[in-house]
Design a protein around this motif. Sequence first.
Motif, PDB file in Angstrom:
ATOM      1  N   ARG A 214      41.965  29.695  -4.987  1.00 16.32           N
ATOM      2  CA  ARG A 214      41.851  29.524  -6.429  1.00 16.32           C
ATOM      3  C   ARG A 214      42.569  30.683  -7.107  1.00 16.32           C
ATOM      4  O   ARG A 214      42.215  31.851  -6.889  1.00 16.32           O
ATOM      5  CB  ARG A 214      40.372  29.506  -6.837  1.00 16.32           C
ATOM      6  N   PHE A 215      43.597  30.384  -7.872  1.00 16.23           N
ATOM      7  CA  PHE A 215      44.366  31.411  -8.574  1.00 16.23           C
ATOM      8  C   PHE A 215      43.855  31.549 -10.002  1.00 16.23           C
ATOM      9  O   PHE A 215      43.596  30.550 -10.680  1.00 16.23           O
ATOM     10  CB  PHE A 215      45.854  31.050  -8.599  1.00 16.23           C
ATOM     11  N   ASP A 216      43.728  32.793 -10.458  1.00 16.68           N
ATOM     12  CA  ASP A 216      43.227  33.055 -11.801  1.00 16.68           C
ATOM     13  C   ASP A 216      44.138  34.057 -12.505  1.00 16.68           C
ATOM     14  O   ASP A 216      44.437  35.129 -11.961  1.00 16.68           O
ATOM     15  CB  ASP A 216      41.792  33.606 -11.734  1.00 16.68           C
ATOM     16  N   ASP A 217      44.593  33.689 -13.683  1.00 16.80           N
ATOM     17  CA  ASP A 217      45.392  34.569 -14.535  1.00 16.80           C
ATOM     18  C   ASP A 217      46.631  35.116 -13.841  1.00 16.80           C
ATOM     19  O   ASP A 217      46.873  36.336 -13.800  1.00 16.80           O
ATOM     20  CB  ASP A 217      44.534  35.722 -15.065  1.00 16.80           C
ATOM     21  N   ILE A 218      47.442  34.220 -13.273  1.00 18.23           N
ATOM     22  CA  ILE A 218      48.764  34.624 -12.784  1.00 18.23           C
ATOM     23  C   ILE A 218      49.613  34.929 -14.006  1.00 18.23           C
ATOM     24  O   ILE A 218      49.857  34.077 -14.857  1.00 18.23           O
ATOM     25  CB  ILE A 218      49.407  33.513 -11.937  1.00 18.23           C
TER      26      ILE A 218
END
Length: 366
Positions: A214-218
């Motif tokens: 889960r990627f957050d704030d790339i």
Amino acid sequence: MSAEEHRWPCAQCGADLRFSPEDGVLKCDHCGYTQALPDAPPARLSPLRELDLYDALKDGLAPSDLEQVRITPCPSCGAQVEFRGATHATECPFCATPVAIGTGTERRIKPQALLPFAIDERTGREEMVKWLGNLWFAPNGLVEYARKGRALSGLYVPYWTFDAATRSRYSGARGEHYYETRTVTVQVNGRHEQRQERVQKTRWYNAAGWVSRRFDDILVLASTSIPRRYTDALAPWNLNDLTPYNPDYLAGFTAEGYTVSLSDGQAISRQIMAAQIDRDVRADIGGDEQRVDRIDTAYSAETFKHILLPIWMAAYKYNGKTYRFVVNGQTGKVQGERPWSAWKIAFAVLLAAVIIGTIIYFNQNA
């Protein structure tokens, strides 16, 4: 729909207020009057609303997520200078070219949040001069010019942030090292001798599987006016301190309109995600070496935000060349074009030659 104008007149004398990073209030430089900003909880306490990426790519955002802004391209470098409040002329913060507002407006995605300036112009300048002073071959004249030159420009730079859930299927191979002993012939003092040596070899085993992340704030720079290598080097930013967008924070500062489209920003974010997914795959394969033949990634729950981050910027023309420096308006970290002094380099080369010559002389006469 016309662009919304924000004005910040001083209630005491009528002059323009500006946001003061050191005090966290709107302040009048003319009479000293201050006006508090409404309290807004930081992002870590009140999560910011994310926008659906595919709705935005299909022009399906709600009207409340859009705004009309006055943006004029710099005639010299092409930067998109955004005008707010009563300002109708300014200096381009990227190349110091005078810029006057046109009559047109553009419909843009509204910023959801910003990081207010945490350091003032004086502190930003001190950090920049200190950084220049630590460069061995920087011209002394430029360092002094930066110390005494005109004030730094406070600029809010546009960024995209992207979130996504990913699930990736991969295929490749795991390499495991083992060692064999072999006899080799070497030459020692003109004679051939046989020796034993250990040789590393690798056994490869097919590998396949799934990884999820889960990627957050790339974070993706939405400007083409500043070299990405400069802004990347200003990281890290503490995005936990993001504040819901309030134009009052822009009083006295310049904002740049985004020139990297949302779709191009998504493509850049996926490149960043792909690099992390590759690391995840290699960790999942394990072993001493990994070979990755293929990764197929499915993306879901993709959202984004448009945010503004604070940068102090200086553009100095010295001996016919323009030097640009950027200072992180939250932490004071500095990056910029490295200046070189031909005289200092020549002196260093001459000094090195003298030292080497002296060493050789004493060695020969010892």
